[in-house]
Design a protein around this motif. Sequence first.
Motif, PDB file in Angstrom:
ATOM      1  N   ILE A   1     -14.903   8.902 -17.976  1.00  0.00           N
ATOM      2  CA  ILE A   1     -13.649   9.663 -17.920  1.00  0.00           C
ATOM      3  C   ILE A   1     -13.639  10.500 -16.645  1.00  0.00           C
ATOM      4  CG2 ILE A   1     -12.234  11.388 -19.130  1.00  0.00           C
ATOM      5  CD1 ILE A   1     -12.571   8.827 -20.745  1.00  0.00           C
TER       6      ILE A   1
ATOM      7  N   THR B   1     -29.059  17.578 -15.717  1.00  0.00           N
ATOM      8  CA  THR B   1     -28.960  17.287 -17.148  1.00  0.00           C
ATOM      9  C   THR B   1     -27.485  17.197 -17.591  1.00  0.00           C
ATOM     10  OG1 THR B   1     -29.658  17.984 -19.337  1.00  0.00           O
ATOM     11  CG2 THR B   1     -29.105  19.746 -17.822  1.00  0.00           C
ATOM     12  N   GLY B   2     -27.191  16.222 -18.431  1.00  0.00           N
ATOM     13  CA  GLY B   2     -25.861  16.115 -19.027  1.00  0.00           C
ATOM     14  C   GLY B   2     -24.761  15.557 -18.137  1.00  0.00           C
TER      15      GLY B   2
ATOM     16  N   LYS C   1     -26.086  10.238 -16.969  1.00  0.00           N
ATOM     17  CA  LYS C   1     -27.012   9.199 -16.487  1.00  0.00           C
ATOM     18  C   LYS C   1     -27.188   8.094 -17.529  1.00  0.00           C
ATOM     19  CE  LYS C   1     -30.306  12.216 -15.687  1.00  0.00           C
ATOM     20  NZ  LYS C   1     -29.583  13.462 -16.022  1.00  0.00           N
TER      21      LYS C   1
ATOM     22  N   ARG D   1     -18.654  18.709 -23.705  1.00  0.00           N
ATOM     23  CA  ARG D   1     -18.385  17.973 -24.940  1.00  0.00           C
ATOM     24  C   ARG D   1     -18.728  18.827 -26.159  1.00  0.00           C
ATOM     25  NH1 ARG D   1     -22.603  13.650 -26.536  1.00  0.00           N
ATOM     26  NH2 ARG D   1     -23.462  15.610 -27.286  1.00  0.00           N
TER      27      ARG D   1
HETATM   28  N1  LIG Z   1     -17.698  10.746 -17.118  1.00  0.00           N
HETATM   29  C1  LIG Z   1     -17.906  10.794 -18.441  1.00  0.00           C
HETATM   30  N2  LIG Z   1     -16.953  10.358 -19.282  1.00  0.00           N
HETATM   31  C2  LIG Z   1     -17.134  10.425 -20.616  1.00  0.00           C
HETATM   32  N3  LIG Z   1     -18.231  10.901 -21.205  1.00  0.00           N
HETATM   33  C3  LIG Z   1     -19.209  11.347 -20.426  1.00  0.00           C
HETATM   34  C4  LIG Z   1     -19.106  11.314 -18.993  1.00  0.00           C
HETATM   35  N4  LIG Z   1     -20.245  11.809 -18.478  1.00  0.00           N
HETATM   36  C5  LIG Z   1     -21.021  12.141 -19.516  1.00  0.00           C
HETATM   37  N5  LIG Z   1     -20.418  11.860 -20.691  1.00  0.00           N
HETATM   38  C6  LIG Z   1     -20.929  12.148 -22.032  1.00  0.00           C
HETATM   39  O1  LIG Z   1     -21.669  13.357 -21.947  1.00  0.00           O
HETATM   40  C7  LIG Z   1     -22.830  13.304 -22.760  1.00  0.00           C
HETATM   41  C8  LIG Z   1     -24.052  13.529 -21.898  1.00  0.00           C
HETATM   42  O2  LIG Z   1     -24.223  12.416 -21.027  1.00  0.00           O
HETATM   43  P1  LIG Z   1     -25.633  11.672 -20.851  1.00  0.00           P
HETATM   44  O3  LIG Z   1     -26.418  11.693 -22.127  1.00  0.00           O
HETATM   45  O4  LIG Z   1     -25.361  10.351 -20.252  1.00  0.00           O
HETATM   46  O5  LIG Z   1     -26.297  12.678 -19.806  1.00  0.00           O
HETATM   47  P2  LIG Z   1     -27.689  12.565 -19.038  1.00  0.00           P
HETATM   48  O6  LIG Z   1     -27.389  12.670 -17.594  1.00  0.00           O
HETATM   49  O7  LIG Z   1     -28.430  11.352 -19.510  1.00  0.00           O
HETATM   50  O8  LIG Z   1     -28.416  13.909 -19.502  1.00  0.00           O
HETATM   51  P3  LIG Z   1     -30.006  14.247 -19.630  1.00  0.00           P
HETATM   52  O9  LIG Z   1     -30.545  14.390 -18.247  1.00  0.00           O
HETATM   53  O10 LIG Z   1     -30.028  15.567 -20.353  1.00  0.00           O
HETATM   54  O11 LIG Z   1     -30.625  13.131 -20.405  1.00  0.00           O
HETATM   55  C9  LIG Z   1     -22.796  11.965 -23.437  1.00  0.00           C
HETATM   56  O12 LIG Z   1     -22.181  12.111 -24.686  1.00  0.00           O
HETATM   57  C10 LIG Z   1     -21.942  11.114 -22.521  1.00  0.00           C
HETATM   58  O13 LIG Z   1     -21.353  10.038 -23.189  1.00  0.00           O
END
Ligand SMILES: Nc1ncnc2c1ncn2[C@@H]1O[C@H](COP(=O)(O)OP(=O)(O)OP(=O)(O)O)[C@@H](O)[C@H]1O
Length: 374
Positions: free
Chosen positions: A14, A43-44, A47, A235
Amino acid sequence: MPMQSETRQDLRLIGGSAATRELDREIDVAAQSDARVLITGETGVGKDLLARLIHQRSRRRLAPRATGNCAGVSDTLIEAELFGHLRGSFTDAYRDKPGILESAPNGTVFLDEVGEMSPRMQASLLRFLETGEIQRVGGATTMPRVNVRVIAATNRDLGAAVAAGAFRQDLYYRLDVLHLRVPSLRERCDDIPALLEHFLGHYARQHRSPARAWSAEAVGVLSEYSWPGNVRQLRNAVERIVLRAAGPCIDVRDLPLDLRGAAAASVTAGSASAYTPKAETSAGDLLGRILQGGESFWSAVYTPFMSRDIRRADLKAVLKEGLERSGGNYRLVVRLFNMPDGDYKRFLNFLRQYGCHLPYRSFREAPLARARVA
Ligand SMILES: Nc1ncnc2c1ncn2[C@@H]1O[C@H](COP(=O)(O)OP(=O)(O)OP(=O)(O)O)[C@@H](O)[C@H]1O
Ligand SMILES: [Mg+2]
């Protein structure tokens, strides 16, 4: 070991900012080849979502996708999880078990938190990436080669870790063939209104609450906020707002104080919605990073604990607060501490191994109000 089959609908990036559109193009490029991908970002930032999108848009989409987390617990357990083990090779190894790298033939394996691997694990992974051969823990021979595409992620600056001697350069080059850098939400605040809209609809449906809309002022305030925990924090914040707000329009007064900017927060500090550390303890800082910043327990607490930057007493204080808030429910603590549900066993193993497990019973009498996961 989570294996997912997702519909296209669940998986969308999104946001219409230039940075996010560019990221979407990079996902397409990555999906067209089998090259290894390294995904970095705070984080978050998404990725994990990116790794899933790459798999889903690739030729491998009908084959399995598996995830291995390289942080947490001992080398033996991580090694067994990635490479599998033979019966009797360590205390809890009751039967032969294939590892994650064997579990997604012709598919994709996502190695999360690669920056946390010990030197020994780095050497084992490098061997696999160079030869494609898997040696199960306790096994003398190698297993037949598997065809698997590796995507790795970390919220560390791996280049800096290499320069500091904490991460092997040869492994870094093996992982970093295509590199997707996910910008923080602060760097692409144009995405915030679309994300607010998306998660508002999502949680209103999930919690069967009436349709809601954001006021322009609320969107303005939330677009100004710095979102240290990035999209995950946004979120989670939207979910809480949906659960709390009463009227059809969500206005600035419906927003938690800690999201309303420094001025508003300082006037009414100490409100129930914000966690206020009792003293300037590092446990308080860590909790703030987890509960407000949206950071996961693994990066906020586990990593500094393993490198002895924080004490066991701090870790226990963080855990105690989690147990108090969840009414002694370790599964809820896992969620509250921003870990996926599948990390439950890993979390408990880690606590037990380092003598930090607290009996849940003493928290069960906690008043109901505390049992809510904020
Ligand atoms: N651009 C986006 N559109 C929709 N949802 C998103 C987007 N970016 C992140 N999210 C949602 O935000 C939440 C966190 O994303 P995600 O788990 O991929 O983060 P991460 O970078 O892996 O964090 P961490 O380093 O803490 O593991 C998830 O629910 C993911 O689906
Ligand atoms: Mg992740």
